[in-house]
Design a protein around this motif. Structure first.
Motif, PDB file in Angstrom:
ATOM      1  N   MET A   1       0.845  -1.180   0.000  1.00 55.86           N
ATOM      2  CA  MET A   1       0.000   0.000   0.000  1.00 55.86           C
ATOM      3  C   MET A   1       0.892   1.245   0.000  1.00 55.86           C
ATOM      4  O   MET A   1       1.769   1.382   0.847  1.00 55.86           O
ATOM      5  CB  MET A   1      -0.922  -0.034   1.211  1.00 55.86           C
ATOM      6  N   PRO A   2       0.683   2.163  -0.934  1.00 54.82           N
ATOM      7  CA  PRO A   2       1.519   3.362  -0.993  1.00 54.82           C
ATOM      8  C   PRO A   2       1.326   4.255   0.224  1.00 54.82           C
ATOM      9  O   PRO A   2       0.253   4.301   0.813  1.00 54.82           O
ATOM     10  CB  PRO A   2       1.046   4.079  -2.256  1.00 54.82           C
ATOM     11  N   ASP A   3       2.375   4.954   0.577  1.00 51.51           N
ATOM     12  CA  ASP A   3       2.313   5.901   1.689  1.00 51.51           C
ATOM     13  C   ASP A   3       2.105   7.297   1.114  1.00 51.51           C
ATOM     14  O   ASP A   3       3.019   7.895   0.573  1.00 51.51           O
ATOM     15  CB  ASP A   3       3.604   5.838   2.493  1.00 51.51           C
ATOM     16  N   TYR A   4       0.876   7.790   1.197  1.00 54.17           N
ATOM     17  CA  TYR A   4       0.526   9.085   0.643  1.00 54.17           C
ATOM     18  C   TYR A   4       0.804  10.181   1.652  1.00 54.17           C
ATOM     19  O   TYR A   4       0.787   9.947   2.859  1.00 54.17           O
ATOM     20  CB  TYR A   4      -0.949   9.107   0.223  1.00 54.17           C
ATOM     21  N   PRO A   5       1.036  11.407   1.169  1.00 55.51           N
ATOM     22  CA  PRO A   5       1.277  12.516   2.101  1.00 55.51           C
ATOM     23  C   PRO A   5       0.061  12.775   2.977  1.00 55.51           C
ATOM     24  O   PRO A   5      -1.078  12.651   2.531  1.00 55.51           O
ATOM     25  CB  PRO A   5       1.554  13.708   1.185  1.00 55.51           C
ATOM     26  N   SER A   6       0.321  13.120   4.228  1.00 56.66           N
ATOM     27  CA  SER A   6      -0.745  13.444   5.168  1.00 56.66           C
ATOM     28  C   SER A   6      -0.259  14.519   6.131  1.00 56.66           C
ATOM     29  O   SER A   6       0.335  14.203   7.170  1.00 56.66           O
ATOM     30  CB  SER A   6      -1.180  12.206   5.950  1.00 56.66           C
ATOM     31  N   PRO A   7      -0.494  15.783   5.787  1.00 57.26           N
ATOM     32  CA  PRO A   7      -0.118  16.846   6.731  1.00 57.26           C
ATOM     33  C   PRO A   7      -0.766  16.655   8.105  1.00 57.26           C
ATOM     34  O   PRO A   7      -0.141  16.952   9.125  1.00 57.26           O
ATOM     35  CB  PRO A   7      -0.627  18.122   6.054  1.00 57.26           C
ATOM     36  N   ILE A   8      -1.993  16.143   8.137  1.00 57.42           N
ATOM     37  CA  ILE A   8      -2.684  15.956   9.419  1.00 57.42           C
ATOM     38  C   ILE A   8      -1.955  14.910  10.256  1.00 57.42           C
ATOM     39  O   ILE A   8      -1.714  15.119  11.450  1.00 57.42           O
ATOM     40  CB  ILE A   8      -4.169  15.588   9.200  1.00 57.42           C
ATOM     41  N   ARG A   9      -1.577  13.799   9.660  1.00 59.97           N
ATOM     42  CA  ARG A   9      -0.841  12.761  10.391  1.00 59.97           C
ATOM     43  C   ARG A   9       0.515  13.296  10.853  1.00 59.97           C
ATOM     44  O   ARG A   9       0.939  13.056  11.977  1.00 59.97           O
ATOM     45  CB  ARG A   9      -0.646  11.530   9.502  1.00 59.97           C
ATOM     46  N   ASP A  10       1.187  14.045   9.970  1.00 59.90           N
ATOM     47  CA  ASP A  10       2.520  14.555  10.279  1.00 59.90           C
ATOM     48  C   ASP A  10       2.489  15.724  11.261  1.00 59.90           C
ATOM     49  O   ASP A  10       3.471  15.971  11.959  1.00 59.90           O
ATOM     50  CB  ASP A  10       3.224  15.002   8.999  1.00 59.90           C
TER      51      ASP A  10
END
Length: 103
Positions: A1-10
């Motif tokens: 599963m690709p790791d997509y950008p997530s400003p909220i997670r980061d």
């Protein structure tokens, strides 16, 4: 599963101008999100998969209509695989709303 950008997670997002935005608090109320998205002084970032796009003021009403059924009343949300996470970020006194769409 690709790791997509997530400003909220980061919890942080650096925009194309090098401005560092930090997550403000936890979950943001829908009424606040609506007010912020309608404010032309507030930036709005729409994240879908690996696409991060600044939403122009002219498209924000459409974005609000798109996400409203998913967040206004979670018990009556559409029965598809779409979901939206919403957060407010701050850079000094400026605000930005991040809308992360997943499916």
């Amino acid at each position: 599963m690709p790791d997509y950008p997530s400003p909220i997670r980061d919890g942080v997002f650096v925009d194309q101008d090098g401005v560092s935005w930090r997550l403000r608090g936890g979950e943001v109320r829908w009424t606040r999100v609506r007010r912020l998205i309608q404010d032309p002084a507030v930036q709005v970032l729409h994240v879908y998969l690996d696409d991060l796009r600044t939403v122009p003021t002219s498209e924000r009403s459409d974005l609000l209509r798109q996400i409203a059924p998913y967040v206004e009343n979670p018990r009556k949300r559409p029965e598809d695989h779409t979901d939206f996470l919403l957060a407010e970020f701050k850079a000094g006194t400026r605000s930005m709303v991040v809308v992360e769409e997943t499916c």
